[in-house]
Scaffold this motif. Structure first.
Motif, mmCIF file in Angstrom:
data_model
loop_
_atom_site.group_PDB
_atom_site.id
_atom_site.type_symbol
_atom_site.label_atom_id
_atom_site.label_comp_id
_atom_site.label_asym_id
_atom_site.label_seq_id
_atom_site.Cartn_x
_atom_site.Cartn_y
_atom_site.Cartn_z
ATOM 1 N N HIS A 143 -23.231 -0.535 -18.688
ATOM 2 C CA HIS A 143 -21.734 -0.196 -18.218
ATOM 3 C C HIS A 143 -21.796 0.053 -16.754
ATOM 4 O O HIS A 143 -20.925 -0.577 -15.964
ATOM 5 C CB HIS A 143 -21.131 0.901 -19.198
ATOM 6 N N GLU A 144 -22.545 0.980 -16.547
ATOM 7 C CA GLU A 144 -22.590 1.569 -14.923
ATOM 8 C C GLU A 144 -22.915 0.341 -13.989
ATOM 9 O O GLU A 144 -22.194 0.347 -13.067
ATOM 10 C CB GLU A 144 -23.406 2.671 -14.912
ATOM 11 N N LEU A 145 -24.016 -0.269 -14.086
ATOM 12 C CA LEU A 145 -24.493 -1.128 -13.292
ATOM 13 C C LEU A 145 -23.405 -2.627 -13.572
ATOM 14 O O LEU A 145 -23.600 -3.063 -12.475
ATOM 15 C CB LEU A 145 -25.992 -1.633 -14.067
ATOM 16 N N ASN A 166 -11.650 -4.149 -15.114
ATOM 17 C CA ASN A 166 -12.867 -3.653 -14.382
ATOM 18 C C ASN A 166 -13.522 -2.714 -15.728
ATOM 19 O O ASN A 166 -14.719 -3.019 -15.915
ATOM 20 C CB ASN A 166 -12.501 -2.778 -13.307
ATOM 21 N N GLU A 167 -12.926 -1.845 -16.165
ATOM 22 C CA GLU A 167 -13.722 -0.959 -17.038
ATOM 23 C C GLU A 167 -13.960 -1.872 -18.395
ATOM 24 O O GLU A 167 -15.170 -1.358 -19.195
ATOM 25 C CB GLU A 167 -12.737 0.183 -17.679
ATOM 26 N N SER A 168 -13.014 -2.840 -18.988
ATOM 27 C CA SER A 168 -13.557 -3.509 -19.937
ATOM 28 C C SER A 168 -14.728 -4.611 -19.745
ATOM 29 O O SER A 168 -15.767 -4.542 -20.795
ATOM 30 C CB SER A 168 -12.261 -4.560 -20.558
ATOM 31 N N VAL A 231 -7.289 3.135 -16.640
ATOM 32 C CA VAL A 231 -8.341 2.135 -16.782
ATOM 33 C C VAL A 231 -9.310 2.116 -17.911
ATOM 34 O O VAL A 231 -9.617 1.245 -18.524
ATOM 35 C CB VAL A 231 -9.299 2.373 -15.411
ATOM 36 N N HIS A 232 -9.252 3.563 -18.481
ATOM 37 C CA HIS A 232 -10.111 3.857 -19.680
ATOM 38 C C HIS A 232 -9.483 3.562 -20.973
ATOM 39 O O HIS A 232 -9.761 3.706 -22.055
ATOM 40 C CB HIS A 232 -10.977 4.999 -19.837
ATOM 41 N N ILE A 233 -8.275 3.494 -20.801
ATOM 42 C CA ILE A 233 -7.193 3.336 -21.865
ATOM 43 C C ILE A 233 -6.904 2.033 -22.238
ATOM 44 O O ILE A 233 -7.205 1.352 -23.291
ATOM 45 C CB ILE A 233 -5.872 4.217 -21.731
HETATM 46 C C1 LIG Z 1 -18.357 9.165 -19.266
HETATM 47 C C2 LIG Z 1 -17.609 8.581 -17.966
HETATM 48 C C3 LIG Z 1 -16.692 9.389 -17.490
HETATM 49 C C4 LIG Z 1 -15.839 8.690 -16.425
HETATM 50 C C5 LIG Z 1 -16.099 7.534 -16.120
HETATM 51 C C6 LIG Z 1 -17.243 6.571 -16.694
HETATM 52 C C7 LIG Z 1 -17.204 5.373 -16.027
HETATM 53 O O1 LIG Z 1 -18.347 4.867 -16.022
HETATM 54 O O2 LIG Z 1 -16.159 4.647 -16.050
HETATM 55 C C8 LIG Z 1 -17.955 7.235 -17.629
HETATM 56 O O3 LIG Z 1 -18.780 6.601 -18.188
HETATM 57 C C9 LIG Z 1 -18.545 5.489 -19.177
HETATM 58 O O4 LIG Z 1 -17.434 5.313 -19.367
HETATM 59 C C10 LIG Z 1 -19.715 4.843 -19.862
HETATM 60 C C11 LIG Z 1 -19.697 4.179 -20.936
HETATM 61 C C12 LIG Z 1 -19.856 5.551 -21.106
#
Ligand SMILES: Cc1cccc(C(=O)O)c1OC(=O)C1CC1
Ligand SMILES: [Zn+2]
Length: 317
Positions: A143-145, A166-168, A231-233
């Motif tokens: 995910h990070e890479l 981006n997140e997806s 973005v994470h929602i």
């Molecule tokens: C745990 C965490 C917190 C904030 C941002 C991210 C981020 O990298 O967007 C994050 O990592 C993830 O979402 C990865 C998939 C577990």
């Protein structure tokens, strides 16, 4: 830094034994893998917040201490993610030009986060309740890479709908890498390092985003300002579409014929690297993904039909 390329063994965060590449000289064993691109380098922040910290140096090329686990996994899984993009998509490192892969572990104190800093990966140790050391999961590292792949291609702005895409993309390739290496594959995200005392949960579910309170349909998108505009929602909308595209299913009355992980991965990779732009929204994401699938399989292909159905199933028409 000079020395001999070597293979070490060690235990990861979850106690699993694995082998990985190191560089050995008279000082000892460094977490340096010179066999991939311009190299993979893993550092120790020693629970402070300076990056990259100290290049990881071990005395005997055996990494079995509890403190070593986060570094063992960050190093090993970075190598696996490098291999996925090289072998499956012919992309040499995240920038296509063999860029060094730099990771820092033991970042901060009880830090419940992992992130791509813009130039390197950074992993906290977690507080032991919400997270264990976050580099302990392949889908997290991939995910990070993938954030780095996105930043050196579509460069999707990290807010609102472009940020959700981006997140997806990071969740999608995190999951596809996990399947590629058959590492307890599923369509959840971060399950291996999330809430150790709770079985069966995950940070996010692509199969059912509502399990973590995220939308599985565009009509349910978040329109507030939190989380950089969700973005994470709102990633849940695309995550659900990706799950349906690969696996098939019926969602809100729309049936999608699954096309499998490999074809889905090729379509999303081409979409990300050839068609999406920094300001792409969900509407442009649909058009771009259809175009990528058309390039690969033809306008009247079953793959194109499934892409259209997957986006329609989550309300992006
Ligand atoms: C745990 C965490 C917190 C904030 C941002 C991210 C981020 O990298 O967007 C994050 O990592 C993830 O979402 C990865 C998939 C577990
Ligand atoms: Zn992310």
């Amino acid at each position: 830094l000079t020395g001999e390329d070597s293979t070490a063994t060690g235990k990861g965060v979850l106690g699993d034994t694995k082998s990985f590449n190191t560089l050995v000289n008279s000082n000892g064993s460094y977490l340096v893998d010179r066999t991939r691109g311009s190299g993979i380098f893993t550092y120790d922040a020693k629970n402070r917040t300076r990056t990259p910290g100290t290049l990881w140096l071990d005395s005997d090329n055996v990494y079995n201490a509890a403190y070593d686990g986060a570094a063992v996994d960050a190093h090993t899984y970075a190598g696996q993610t490098y291999d996925y993009f090289q072998d499956v998509h012919s992309r040499n490192s995240y920038d296509g030009n063999g860029a060094e892969l730099i990771s820092t572990v033991h970042y901060g104190r009880s830090y419940n986060n992992a992130f791509w800093s813009g130039s390197q990966m950074v992993y906290g140790d977690g507080d032991g309740n919400t997270f264990v050391p976050l580099s302990g999961a392949l889908d997290v590292i991939a995910h990070e890479l993938t954030h780095a792949v996105t930043d050196t291609s579509a460069d999707l702005i990290y807010q609102n709908e472009s940020g959700a895409i981006n997140e997806s993309m990071s969740d999608i390739f995190g999951t596809l890498v996990e399947h590629h290496f058959n590492n307890k594959p599923d369509w959840q995200v971060g399950e291996d390092i999330y809430t150790p005392s709770v079985a069966g949960d995950a940070l996010r579910s692509m199969e059912d985003p509502t399990l973590s309170g995220d939308p599985d349909h565009y009509s349910k998108r978040y329109t507030g300002t939190g989380d950089y505009g969700g973005v994470h929602i709102n990633s849940g909308i695309s995550n659900k579409a990706a799950f349906l595209l690969a696996n098939g299913g019926t969602h809100y009355g729309v049936t999608v014929a699954g096309i499998g992980n490999d074809k889905a991965g090729d379509i999303y990779y081409r979409t990300l690297t050839q068609y999406l732009t920094p300001n792409s929204n969900y509407s442009h994401f649909r058009v771009s993904t259809i175009q990528a699938a058309t390039d690969l399989y033809g306008a009247s292909s079953a793959e194109v039909a499934s892409v259209k159905a997957a986006f329609s199933a989550v309300g992006v028409n």
